[in-house]
Design a protein around this motif. Structure first.
Motif, PDB file in Angstrom:
ATOM      1  N   GLU A   6       5.534  10.232  -6.550  1.00 58.57           N
ATOM      2  CA  GLU A   6       6.689  10.505  -7.407  1.00 58.57           C
ATOM      3  C   GLU A   6       6.304  11.385  -8.595  1.00 58.57           C
ATOM      4  N   HIS A   7       5.113  11.182  -9.126  1.00 60.55           N
ATOM      5  CA  HIS A   7       4.660  11.918 -10.308  1.00 60.55           C
ATOM      6  C   HIS A   7       3.680  13.036  -9.963  1.00 60.55           C
ATOM      7  N   ASP A   8       3.122  12.986  -8.754  1.00 59.34           N
ATOM      8  CA  ASP A   8       2.093  13.963  -8.397  1.00 59.34           C
ATOM      9  C   ASP A   8       2.092  14.173  -6.879  1.00 59.34           C
ATOM     10  N   PRO A   9       2.788  15.192  -6.384  1.00 62.58           N
ATOM     11  CA  PRO A   9       2.833  15.441  -4.938  1.00 62.58           C
ATOM     12  C   PRO A   9       1.466  15.713  -4.322  1.00 62.58           C
ATOM     13  N   ASN A  10       0.489  16.057  -5.157  1.00 61.50           N
ATOM     14  CA  ASN A  10      -0.868  16.330  -4.667  1.00 61.50           C
ATOM     15  C   ASN A  10      -1.800  15.127  -4.824  1.00 61.50           C
ATOM     16  N   ALA A  11      -1.248  13.960  -5.091  1.00 62.91           N
ATOM     17  CA  ALA A  11      -2.076  12.768  -5.265  1.00 62.91           C
ATOM     18  C   ALA A  11      -2.887  12.487  -4.008  1.00 62.91           C
ATOM     19  N   ALA A  57       0.827  -1.209   0.000  1.00 68.08           N
ATOM     20  CA  ALA A  57       0.000   0.000   0.000  1.00 68.08           C
ATOM     21  C   ALA A  57       0.860   1.257   0.000  1.00 68.08           C
ATOM     22  N   ASP A  58       1.930   1.271   0.798  1.00 69.42           N
ATOM     23  CA  ASP A  58       2.785   2.450   0.845  1.00 69.42           C
ATOM     24  C   ASP A  58       3.642   2.589  -0.404  1.00 69.42           C
ATOM     25  N   THR A  59       3.969   1.496  -1.056  1.00 66.22           N
ATOM     26  CA  THR A  59       4.698   1.571  -2.321  1.00 66.22           C
ATOM     27  C   THR A  59       3.807   2.153  -3.412  1.00 66.22           C
ATOM     28  N   VAL A  60       2.539   1.763  -3.429  1.00 70.64           N
ATOM     29  CA  VAL A  60       1.584   2.379  -4.358  1.00 70.64           C
ATOM     30  C   VAL A  60       1.511   3.885  -4.103  1.00 70.64           C
ATOM     31  N   LEU A  61       1.407   4.273  -2.835  1.00 75.27           N
ATOM     32  CA  LEU A  61       1.374   5.696  -2.482  1.00 75.27           C
ATOM     33  C   LEU A  61       2.631   6.405  -2.968  1.00 75.27           C
ATOM     34  N   ASP A  62       3.800   5.833  -2.709  1.00 76.32           N
ATOM     35  CA  ASP A  62       5.054   6.453  -3.140  1.00 76.32           C
ATOM     36  C   ASP A  62       5.108   6.643  -4.651  1.00 76.32           C
ATOM     37  N   CYS A  63       4.670   5.627  -5.387  1.00 72.13           N
ATOM     38  CA  CYS A  63       4.691   5.723  -6.848  1.00 72.13           C
ATOM     39  C   CYS A  63       3.771   6.832  -7.348  1.00 72.13           C
ATOM     40  N   THR A  66      -0.847  10.221 -12.510  1.00 73.07           N
ATOM     41  CA  THR A  66      -0.442   8.948 -13.092  1.00 73.07           C
ATOM     42  C   THR A  66      -0.799   7.820 -12.140  1.00 73.07           C
ATOM     43  N   ILE A  67      -1.550   6.834 -12.624  1.00 75.72           N
ATOM     44  CA  ILE A  67      -1.861   5.648 -11.817  1.00 75.72           C
ATOM     45  C   ILE A  67      -0.783   4.609 -12.107  1.00 75.72           C
ATOM     46  N   ASN A 125       9.379 -16.549  -2.927  1.00 77.81           N
ATOM     47  CA  ASN A 125       9.703 -17.059  -4.260  1.00 77.81           C
ATOM     48  C   ASN A 125       8.467 -17.414  -5.082  1.00 77.81           C
ATOM     49  N   CYS A 126       7.299 -17.376  -4.436  1.00 81.79           N
ATOM     50  CA  CYS A 126       6.088 -17.801  -5.141  1.00 81.79           C
ATOM     51  C   CYS A 126       5.770 -16.834  -6.274  1.00 81.79           C
ATOM     52  N   ARG A 127       5.379 -17.381  -7.397  1.00 78.56           N
ATOM     53  CA  ARG A 127       5.039 -16.557  -8.560  1.00 78.56           C
ATOM     54  C   ARG A 127       3.612 -16.791  -9.023  1.00 78.56           C
ATOM     55  N   ASN A 128       3.029 -17.895  -8.626  1.00 73.84           N
ATOM     56  CA  ASN A 128       1.697 -18.253  -9.121  1.00 73.84           C
ATOM     57  C   ASN A 128       0.616 -17.700  -8.199  1.00 73.84           C
ATOM     58  N   PHE A 129       0.407 -16.394  -8.285  1.00 76.42           N
ATOM     59  CA  PHE A 129      -0.700 -15.803  -7.536  1.00 76.42           C
ATOM     60  C   PHE A 129      -1.365 -14.753  -8.415  1.00 76.42           C
ATOM     61  N   ASP A 130      -2.630 -14.536  -8.146  1.00 74.61           N
ATOM     62  CA  ASP A 130      -3.414 -13.560  -8.904  1.00 74.61           C
ATOM     63  C   ASP A 130      -3.413 -12.219  -8.187  1.00 74.61           C
ATOM     64  N   VAL A 131      -3.468 -11.157  -8.964  1.00 79.45           N
ATOM     65  CA  VAL A 131      -3.587  -9.806  -8.422  1.00 79.45           C
ATOM     66  C   VAL A 131      -4.841  -9.166  -8.995  1.00 79.45           C
ATOM     67  N   GLU A 132      -5.742  -8.787  -8.121  1.00 75.01           N
ATOM     68  CA  GLU A 132      -6.969  -8.100  -8.541  1.00 75.01           C
ATOM     69  C   GLU A 132      -6.892  -6.654  -8.067  1.00 75.01           C
ATOM     70  N   VAL A 133      -7.075  -5.725  -8.983  1.00 72.42           N
ATOM     71  CA  VAL A 133      -6.976  -4.296  -8.680  1.00 72.42           C
ATOM     72  C   VAL A 133      -8.361  -3.674  -8.793  1.00 72.42           C
ATOM     73  N   LEU A 134      -8.833  -3.095  -7.697  1.00 76.73           N
ATOM     74  CA  LEU A 134     -10.157  -2.470  -7.645  1.00 76.73           C
ATOM     75  C   LEU A 134      -9.988  -1.024  -7.170  1.00 76.73           C
ATOM     76  N   ILE A 135      -9.519  -0.177  -8.067  1.00 71.27           N
ATOM     77  CA  ILE A 135      -9.207   1.216  -7.746  1.00 71.27           C
ATOM     78  C   ILE A 135     -10.178   2.137  -8.475  1.00 71.27           C
ATOM     79  N   HIS A 136     -10.632   3.179  -7.785  1.00 70.17           N
ATOM     80  CA  HIS A 136     -11.469   4.204  -8.419  1.00 70.17           C
ATOM     81  C   HIS A 136     -11.108   5.560  -7.824  1.00 70.17           C
ATOM     82  N   PRO A 137     -11.499   6.673  -8.440  1.00 67.45           N
ATOM     83  CA  PRO A 137     -11.117   7.999  -7.938  1.00 67.45           C
ATOM     84  C   PRO A 137     -11.749   8.300  -6.581  1.00 67.45           C
ATOM     85  N   GLN A 138     -11.155   9.261  -5.883  1.00 67.18           N
ATOM     86  CA  GLN A 138     -11.698   9.713  -4.617  1.00 67.18           C
ATOM     87  C   GLN A 138     -13.082  10.314  -4.816  1.00 67.18           C
TER      88      GLN A 138
END
Length: 383
Positions: free
Chosen positions: A34-39, A25-31, A62-63, A80-93
Protein backbone atom coordinates in the motif's frame (compact mmCIF):
# COMPACT_ATOMS: atom_id res chain seq x y z
CA UNK A 1 -6.02 -43.75 -19.21
CA UNK A 2 -7.88 -46.04 -16.81
CA UNK A 3 -11.56 -46.68 -17.54
CA UNK A 4 -12.49 -45.56 -14.02
CA UNK A 5 -10.65 -43.49 -11.46
CA UNK A 6 -11.49 -41.45 -8.38
CA UNK A 7 -9.89 -38.05 -7.90
CA UNK A 8 -9.99 -36.24 -4.57
CA UNK A 9 -9.33 -32.66 -3.48
CA UNK A 10 -9.70 -30.80 -0.20
CA UNK A 11 -10.24 -27.26 1.03
CA UNK A 12 -10.12 -25.50 4.39
CA UNK A 13 -11.95 -22.52 5.85
CA UNK A 14 -10.31 -19.15 6.45
CA UNK A 15 -10.34 -20.03 10.16
CA UNK A 16 -8.18 -23.12 9.74
CA UNK A 17 -4.89 -22.49 11.58
CA UNK A 18 -2.72 -22.85 8.47
CA UNK A 19 -4.97 -20.60 6.40
CA UNK A 20 -5.10 -18.05 9.21
CA UNK A 21 -1.30 -17.87 9.05
CA UNK A 22 -1.44 -17.45 5.25
CA UNK A 23 -3.94 -14.63 5.64
CA UNK A 24 -1.79 -12.84 8.21
CA UNK A 25 1.29 -13.14 5.98
CA UNK A 26 -0.58 -11.80 2.94
CA UNK A 27 -2.11 -8.97 4.97
CA UNK A 28 1.39 -7.93 6.05
CA UNK A 29 2.41 -8.01 2.37
CA UNK A 30 -0.62 -5.92 1.35
CA UNK A 31 0.10 -3.32 4.02
CA UNK A 32 3.68 -2.99 2.77
CA UNK A 33 2.57 -2.67 -0.88
CA UNK A 34 0.00 0.00 0.00
CA UNK A 35 2.85 2.39 0.83
CA UNK A 36 5.60 0.92 -1.34
CA UNK A 37 4.84 -1.01 -4.57
CA UNK A 38 8.52 -2.03 -4.68
CA UNK A 39 8.51 -3.57 -1.19
CA UNK A 40 10.39 -6.82 -0.78
CA UNK A 41 8.52 -9.14 1.55
CA UNK A 42 9.07 -12.72 2.64
CA UNK A 43 6.82 -13.21 5.67
CA UNK A 44 6.26 -16.45 7.58
CA UNK A 45 3.76 -16.98 10.39
CA UNK A 46 3.53 -19.68 13.06
CA UNK A 47 0.48 -19.99 15.29
CA UNK A 48 0.25 -22.25 18.32
CA UNK A 49 -1.70 -22.22 21.56
CA UNK A 50 -1.43 -18.72 23.00
CA UNK A 51 1.24 -17.41 20.62
CA UNK A 52 1.88 -16.09 17.12
CA UNK A 53 5.36 -15.73 15.67
CA UNK A 54 5.79 -13.54 12.58
CA UNK A 55 9.24 -13.83 11.04
CA UNK A 56 11.01 -13.08 7.79
CA UNK A 57 12.59 -10.40 5.67
CA UNK A 58 10.96 -7.09 4.83
CA UNK A 59 12.54 -4.15 3.02
CA UNK A 60 9.94 -1.42 2.56
CA UNK A 61 9.45 2.31 2.96
CA UNK A 62 7.01 1.66 5.80
CA UNK A 63 6.96 -1.38 8.11
CA UNK A 64 3.37 -1.94 9.24
CA UNK A 65 2.19 -2.57 12.78
CA UNK A 66 2.42 -6.34 12.52
CA UNK A 67 1.06 -7.08 15.99
CA UNK A 68 -2.12 -5.15 15.16
CA UNK A 69 -2.42 -6.99 11.84
CA UNK A 70 -2.26 -10.32 13.66
CA UNK A 71 -4.92 -9.36 16.18
CA UNK A 72 -7.26 -7.86 13.57
CA UNK A 73 -6.91 -10.88 11.27
CA UNK A 74 -7.57 -13.33 14.11
CA UNK A 75 -10.70 -11.38 15.06
CA UNK A 76 -11.96 -11.20 11.47
CA UNK A 77 -11.46 -14.96 11.12
CA UNK A 78 -14.03 -15.45 13.89
CA UNK A 79 -11.90 -16.07 16.96
CA UNK A 80 -12.83 -14.35 20.20
CA UNK A 81 -9.60 -15.14 22.03
CA UNK A 82 -7.62 -12.08 23.07
CA UNK A 83 -5.03 -13.49 25.45
CA UNK A 84 -2.24 -14.44 23.09
CA UNK A 85 1.27 -13.16 22.55
CA UNK A 86 2.64 -11.88 19.26
CA UNK A 87 6.38 -12.09 18.63
CA UNK A 88 7.72 -10.22 15.60
CA UNK A 89 11.11 -11.27 14.21
CA UNK A 90 11.52 -9.17 11.05
CA UNK A 91 14.76 -7.97 9.44
CA UNK A 92 15.66 -6.50 6.01
CA UNK A 93 16.22 -8.64 2.94
CA UNK A 94 19.75 -9.97 2.51
CA UNK A 95 21.86 -7.43 0.59
CA UNK A 96 23.24 -10.27 -1.55
CA UNK A 97 19.73 -11.28 -2.64
CA UNK A 98 18.60 -7.66 -2.95
CA UNK A 99 21.54 -6.89 -5.20
CA UNK A 100 20.88 -9.93 -7.39
CA UNK A 101 17.17 -9.15 -7.70
CA UNK A 102 17.71 -5.47 -8.56
CA UNK A 103 20.57 -5.91 -11.02
CA UNK A 104 20.91 -3.09 -13.55
CA UNK A 105 17.71 -2.37 -15.46
CA UNK A 106 16.21 -5.81 -14.90
CA UNK A 107 14.56 -7.47 -11.94
CA UNK A 108 16.08 -10.87 -11.31
CA UNK A 109 14.23 -13.77 -9.73
CA UNK A 110 14.21 -13.60 -5.94
CA UNK A 111 14.68 -17.36 -5.70
CA UNK A 112 15.28 -20.41 -7.82
CA UNK A 113 12.86 -23.22 -8.44
CA UNK A 114 10.21 -24.68 -10.72
CA UNK A 115 6.60 -23.51 -10.83
CA UNK A 116 3.61 -25.21 -12.42
CA UNK A 117 0.33 -23.95 -13.79
CA UNK A 118 -2.64 -26.05 -14.85
CA UNK A 119 -6.03 -25.57 -16.48
CA UNK A 120 -8.72 -27.81 -17.91
CA UNK A 121 -12.14 -27.36 -19.45
CA UNK A 122 -13.93 -29.35 -16.77
CA UNK A 123 -15.54 -26.38 -14.99
CA UNK A 124 -16.15 -22.69 -15.67
CA UNK A 125 -13.18 -21.98 -13.39
CA UNK A 126 -10.97 -24.10 -15.69
CA UNK A 127 -10.16 -26.29 -12.67
CA UNK A 128 -10.79 -29.96 -11.87
CA UNK A 129 -14.29 -30.56 -10.50
CA UNK A 130 -13.18 -31.92 -7.08
CA UNK A 131 -11.18 -28.73 -6.46
CA UNK A 132 -14.13 -26.47 -7.28
CA UNK A 133 -16.60 -28.46 -5.18
CA UNK A 134 -14.29 -28.62 -2.16
CA UNK A 135 -13.82 -24.84 -2.19
CA UNK A 136 -17.56 -24.27 -2.60
CA UNK A 137 -18.18 -26.37 0.51
CA UNK A 138 -15.75 -24.49 2.74
CA UNK A 139 -16.79 -21.08 1.41
CA UNK A 140 -20.45 -21.86 2.13
CA UNK A 141 -19.53 -23.31 5.51
CA UNK A 142 -17.87 -20.02 6.47
CA UNK A 143 -20.78 -18.06 5.03
CA UNK A 144 -23.26 -20.07 7.09
CA UNK A 145 -21.27 -19.21 10.22
CA UNK A 146 -20.77 -15.50 9.57
CA UNK A 147 -24.39 -14.90 8.52
CA UNK A 148 -25.87 -16.94 11.34
CA UNK A 149 -27.63 -19.36 9.01
CA UNK A 150 -26.26 -22.11 11.25
CA UNK A 151 -25.85 -21.26 14.91
CA UNK A 152 -23.00 -22.72 16.91
CA UNK A 153 -20.41 -23.00 14.15
CA UNK A 154 -16.81 -22.09 14.92
CA UNK A 155 -14.09 -20.89 12.50
CA UNK A 156 -12.14 -24.11 11.87
CA UNK A 157 -13.30 -26.45 9.11
CA UNK A 158 -12.26 -28.70 6.22
CA UNK A 159 -13.94 -30.32 3.24
CA UNK A 160 -12.93 -33.16 0.93
CA UNK A 161 -14.60 -34.28 -2.28
CA UNK A 162 -13.97 -37.49 -4.24
CA UNK A 163 -15.29 -37.59 -7.83
CA UNK A 164 -15.55 -40.74 -9.91
CA UNK A 165 -14.39 -40.40 -13.51
CA UNK A 166 -14.89 -42.62 -16.53
CA UNK A 167 -12.41 -42.13 -19.37
CA UNK A 168 -11.50 -38.75 -17.89
CA UNK A 169 -15.08 -37.45 -17.62
CA UNK A 170 -16.69 -36.77 -14.19
CA UNK A 171 -19.60 -39.15 -13.64
CA UNK A 172 -20.60 -38.93 -10.00
CA UNK A 173 -19.52 -37.81 -6.54
CA UNK A 174 -18.22 -40.84 -4.70
CA UNK A 175 -17.66 -39.26 -1.28
CA UNK A 176 -17.86 -36.02 0.67
CA UNK A 177 -16.12 -35.39 3.98
CA UNK A 178 -17.06 -32.23 5.88
CA UNK A 179 -15.56 -31.43 9.27
CA UNK A 180 -16.50 -28.28 11.15
CA UNK A 181 -15.77 -26.93 14.58
CA UNK A 182 -18.87 -26.27 16.68
CA UNK A 183 -20.05 -25.04 20.06
CA UNK A 184 -19.99 -27.49 22.93
CA UNK A 185 -23.77 -27.47 23.35
CA UNK A 186 -24.54 -27.92 19.63
CA UNK A 187 -26.79 -30.91 18.93
CA UNK A 188 -24.86 -33.07 16.45
CA UNK A 189 -27.89 -34.54 14.69
CA UNK A 190 -29.28 -31.04 14.19
CA UNK A 191 -25.88 -29.87 12.93
CA UNK A 192 -25.82 -32.66 10.36
CA UNK A 193 -29.25 -31.75 9.01
CA UNK A 194 -28.37 -28.06 8.86
CA UNK A 195 -25.12 -28.72 7.04
CA UNK A 196 -26.87 -30.94 4.51
CA UNK A 197 -29.49 -28.30 3.70
CA UNK A 198 -27.51 -25.06 4.07
CA UNK A 199 -24.01 -26.05 2.91
CA UNK A 200 -23.78 -29.37 1.09
CA UNK A 201 -26.80 -29.24 -1.22
CA UNK A 202 -26.19 -25.64 -2.38
CA UNK A 203 -22.46 -26.30 -2.85
CA UNK A 204 -23.20 -29.30 -5.05
CA UNK A 205 -25.87 -27.60 -7.13
CA UNK A 206 -23.55 -27.56 -10.14
CA UNK A 207 -22.93 -31.33 -9.80
CA UNK A 208 -25.28 -32.98 -7.28
CA UNK A 209 -24.58 -36.02 -5.15
CA UNK A 210 -26.58 -39.20 -5.78
CA UNK A 211 -28.15 -41.76 -3.45
CA UNK A 212 -24.90 -43.72 -3.31
CA UNK A 213 -22.64 -40.79 -2.42
CA UNK A 214 -20.93 -41.43 0.91
CA UNK A 215 -21.46 -38.25 2.98
CA UNK A 216 -19.39 -38.05 6.16
CA UNK A 217 -19.98 -35.10 8.49
CA UNK A 218 -17.57 -34.74 11.42
CA UNK A 219 -16.63 -38.42 11.10
CA UNK A 220 -14.51 -38.30 14.27
CA UNK A 221 -17.53 -37.20 16.32
CA UNK A 222 -17.47 -33.96 18.33
CA UNK A 223 -15.27 -31.13 17.07
CA UNK A 224 -15.40 -28.56 19.86
CA UNK A 225 -11.76 -27.82 20.58
CA UNK A 226 -10.06 -26.77 17.36
CA UNK A 227 -8.53 -23.87 15.49
CA UNK A 228 -5.62 -21.97 16.98
CA UNK A 229 -6.58 -23.06 20.51
CA UNK A 230 -5.87 -26.71 19.67
CA UNK A 231 -3.63 -26.93 16.60
CA UNK A 232 -0.49 -25.34 15.24
CA UNK A 233 -0.75 -23.29 12.04
CA UNK A 234 2.01 -22.46 9.58
CA UNK A 235 2.23 -20.49 6.33
CA UNK A 236 2.60 -22.48 3.14
CA UNK A 237 1.34 -25.77 4.51
CA UNK A 238 -1.82 -25.79 2.36
CA UNK A 239 -0.17 -25.69 -1.06
CA UNK A 240 -2.50 -28.27 -2.58
CA UNK A 241 -5.52 -26.39 -1.25
CA UNK A 242 -4.08 -23.19 -2.73
CA UNK A 243 -3.54 -24.69 -6.19
CA UNK A 244 -4.90 -27.88 -7.76
CA UNK A 245 -5.67 -30.27 -4.95
CA UNK A 246 -2.76 -32.54 -5.83
CA UNK A 247 -4.34 -33.23 -9.24
CA UNK A 248 -1.57 -31.34 -11.08
CA UNK A 249 2.17 -30.98 -10.41
CA UNK A 250 3.37 -28.58 -7.71
CA UNK A 251 6.84 -27.12 -7.41
CA UNK A 252 6.67 -26.97 -3.63
CA UNK A 253 7.22 -23.25 -3.10
CA UNK A 254 4.70 -21.53 -0.83
CA UNK A 255 2.66 -18.62 -2.17
CA UNK A 256 1.53 -16.46 0.75
CA UNK A 257 3.66 -13.73 2.31
CA UNK A 258 5.84 -13.23 -0.78
CA UNK A 259 6.07 -10.24 -3.10
CA UNK A 260 6.13 -10.65 -6.86
CA UNK A 261 9.90 -10.88 -7.21
CA UNK A 262 9.62 -14.26 -5.53
CA UNK A 263 8.93 -16.52 -8.50
CA UNK A 264 7.35 -19.07 -6.18
CA UNK A 265 4.39 -16.72 -6.35
CA UNK A 266 4.69 -14.77 -9.61
CA UNK A 267 5.85 -17.79 -11.61
CA UNK A 268 3.03 -19.95 -10.25
CA UNK A 269 0.47 -17.29 -11.09
CA UNK A 270 1.91 -16.74 -14.58
CA UNK A 271 2.06 -20.48 -15.32
CA UNK A 272 -1.62 -20.74 -14.36
CA UNK A 273 -2.41 -17.63 -16.45
CA UNK A 274 -0.76 -19.16 -19.51
CA UNK A 275 -2.37 -22.57 -19.09
CA UNK A 276 -5.81 -21.03 -18.60
CA UNK A 277 -5.50 -18.84 -21.70
CA UNK A 278 -4.41 -21.83 -23.78
CA UNK A 279 -7.49 -23.80 -22.71
CA UNK A 280 -9.79 -20.76 -22.95
CA UNK A 281 -8.58 -20.21 -26.52
CA UNK A 282 -9.71 -23.73 -27.41
CA UNK A 283 -6.15 -24.80 -28.15
CA UNK A 284 -6.25 -27.72 -25.69
CA UNK A 285 -8.67 -29.50 -23.37
CA UNK A 286 -6.13 -29.38 -20.56
CA UNK A 287 -2.68 -27.92 -20.17
CA UNK A 288 0.25 -27.95 -17.75
CA UNK A 289 2.86 -25.18 -17.95
CA UNK A 290 6.20 -25.37 -16.13
CA UNK A 291 8.53 -22.40 -15.57
CA UNK A 292 11.98 -22.75 -13.97
CA UNK A 293 14.16 -19.89 -12.69
CA UNK A 294 17.62 -19.24 -11.31
CA UNK A 295 18.04 -16.73 -8.49
CA UNK A 296 19.17 -13.34 -9.75
CA UNK A 297 18.39 -14.13 -13.40
CA UNK A 298 15.45 -12.46 -15.12
CA UNK A 299 14.62 -14.95 -17.86
CA UNK A 300 13.44 -18.47 -17.03
CA UNK A 301 15.99 -21.23 -17.55
CA UNK A 302 13.25 -23.58 -18.80
CA UNK A 303 9.72 -23.31 -20.20
CA UNK A 304 7.60 -26.38 -20.87
CA UNK A 305 4.05 -26.81 -22.18
CA UNK A 306 2.25 -30.15 -21.93
CA UNK A 307 -1.27 -30.38 -23.37
CA UNK A 308 -1.59 -34.08 -22.53
CA UNK A 309 -2.25 -35.01 -26.18
CA UNK A 310 -5.36 -32.78 -26.29
CA UNK A 311 -4.10 -30.07 -28.67
CA UNK A 312 -4.04 -29.92 -32.44
CA UNK A 313 -0.77 -27.98 -32.19
CA UNK A 314 2.52 -29.59 -31.15
CA UNK A 315 3.51 -28.70 -27.61
CA UNK A 316 6.78 -27.34 -28.99
CA UNK A 317 4.89 -24.77 -31.07
CA UNK A 318 2.84 -23.72 -28.04
CA UNK A 319 6.04 -23.35 -26.04
CA UNK A 320 7.51 -21.14 -28.77
CA UNK A 321 4.34 -19.03 -28.74
CA UNK A 322 4.47 -18.71 -24.95
CA UNK A 323 8.04 -17.45 -25.05
CA UNK A 324 7.10 -14.90 -27.75
CA UNK A 325 3.78 -13.74 -26.29
CA UNK A 326 4.31 -13.55 -22.52
CA UNK A 327 6.96 -11.58 -20.66
CA UNK A 328 8.24 -14.24 -18.26
CA UNK A 329 10.72 -12.05 -16.39
CA UNK A 330 9.79 -11.17 -12.79
CA UNK A 331 9.28 -7.51 -13.77
CA UNK A 332 7.11 -8.56 -16.70
CA UNK A 333 5.00 -10.89 -14.59
CA UNK A 334 4.57 -8.27 -11.86
CA UNK A 335 3.48 -5.73 -14.47
CA UNK A 336 1.12 -8.04 -16.39
CA UNK A 337 -0.51 -9.58 -13.32
CA UNK A 338 -0.55 -6.41 -11.17
CA UNK A 339 1.47 -8.07 -8.42
CA UNK A 340 2.63 -4.74 -6.99
CA UNK A 341 -0.91 -4.03 -5.75
CA UNK A 342 -2.32 -4.99 -2.31
CA UNK A 343 -4.62 -7.76 -3.56
CA UNK A 344 -3.24 -10.85 -1.85
CA UNK A 345 -5.11 -11.24 1.43
CA UNK A 346 -8.40 -11.47 -0.48
CA UNK A 347 -6.93 -14.08 -2.83
CA UNK A 348 -5.41 -16.54 -0.38
CA UNK A 349 -8.57 -18.30 0.87
CA UNK A 350 -10.66 -20.89 -1.01
CA UNK A 351 -8.05 -21.38 -3.72
CA UNK A 352 -5.85 -18.86 -5.49
CA UNK A 353 -7.39 -19.75 -8.87
CA UNK A 354 -11.13 -19.74 -8.19
CA UNK A 355 -12.06 -16.07 -8.73
CA UNK A 356 -12.31 -14.76 -12.28
CA UNK A 357 -11.72 -11.18 -11.12
CA UNK A 358 -8.10 -11.79 -10.15
CA UNK A 359 -5.53 -10.55 -12.70
CA UNK A 360 -3.90 -13.95 -13.24
CA UNK A 361 -7.34 -15.48 -13.92
CA UNK A 362 -8.11 -13.17 -16.84
CA UNK A 363 -8.50 -14.81 -20.27
CA UNK A 364 -8.64 -11.69 -22.42
CA UNK A 365 -5.42 -12.64 -24.23
CA UNK A 366 -6.66 -16.03 -25.39
CA UNK A 367 -7.74 -14.81 -28.83
CA UNK A 368 -4.50 -13.00 -29.64
CA UNK A 369 -2.46 -15.95 -28.39
CA UNK A 370 -4.43 -18.28 -30.69
CA UNK A 371 -3.70 -15.94 -33.61
CA UNK A 372 0.02 -16.08 -32.86
CA UNK A 373 -0.07 -19.89 -32.79
CA UNK A 374 -1.78 -19.90 -36.19
CA UNK A 375 0.89 -17.53 -37.57
CA UNK A 376 3.69 -19.70 -36.23
CA UNK A 377 2.10 -22.78 -37.79
CA UNK A 378 1.81 -21.07 -41.17
CA UNK A 379 5.43 -20.02 -40.87
CA UNK A 380 6.47 -23.60 -40.14
CA UNK A 381 4.44 -24.87 -43.11
CA UNK A 382 5.89 -22.30 -45.48
CA UNK A 383 9.40 -23.18 -44.40
Amino acid sequence: MKDKTILTAESVTAGHPDKLCDTIADTVLDCCLEHDPNARVACEVLATAGKFVVAGEISALTIPDISSIVRDTVRRAGYNCRNFDVEVLIHPQSPDIAGAVASGDQTGAGDQGIMYGYACGETEQFLPLPVVLAHRLTALLSYARTTGQINGLRPDGKAQVSVEYEFGIPQRIAAIVLSCQHAEDKDLSQLREELLEVVIKPALRIFPADENTNILINPSGRFVLGGIEADTGLTGRKLMVDTYGGLAPNGGGALSGKDGTKVDRSGTYMARHIAKNIVAAGLAEKCTVALAYAIGRADPVAVDVDTHLTSTYPDELLEQAVRCFFDLTPAGMIRALQLDRPIFADACNYGHFTRASLPWEQTGQAGKFAELCAELERGDDSG
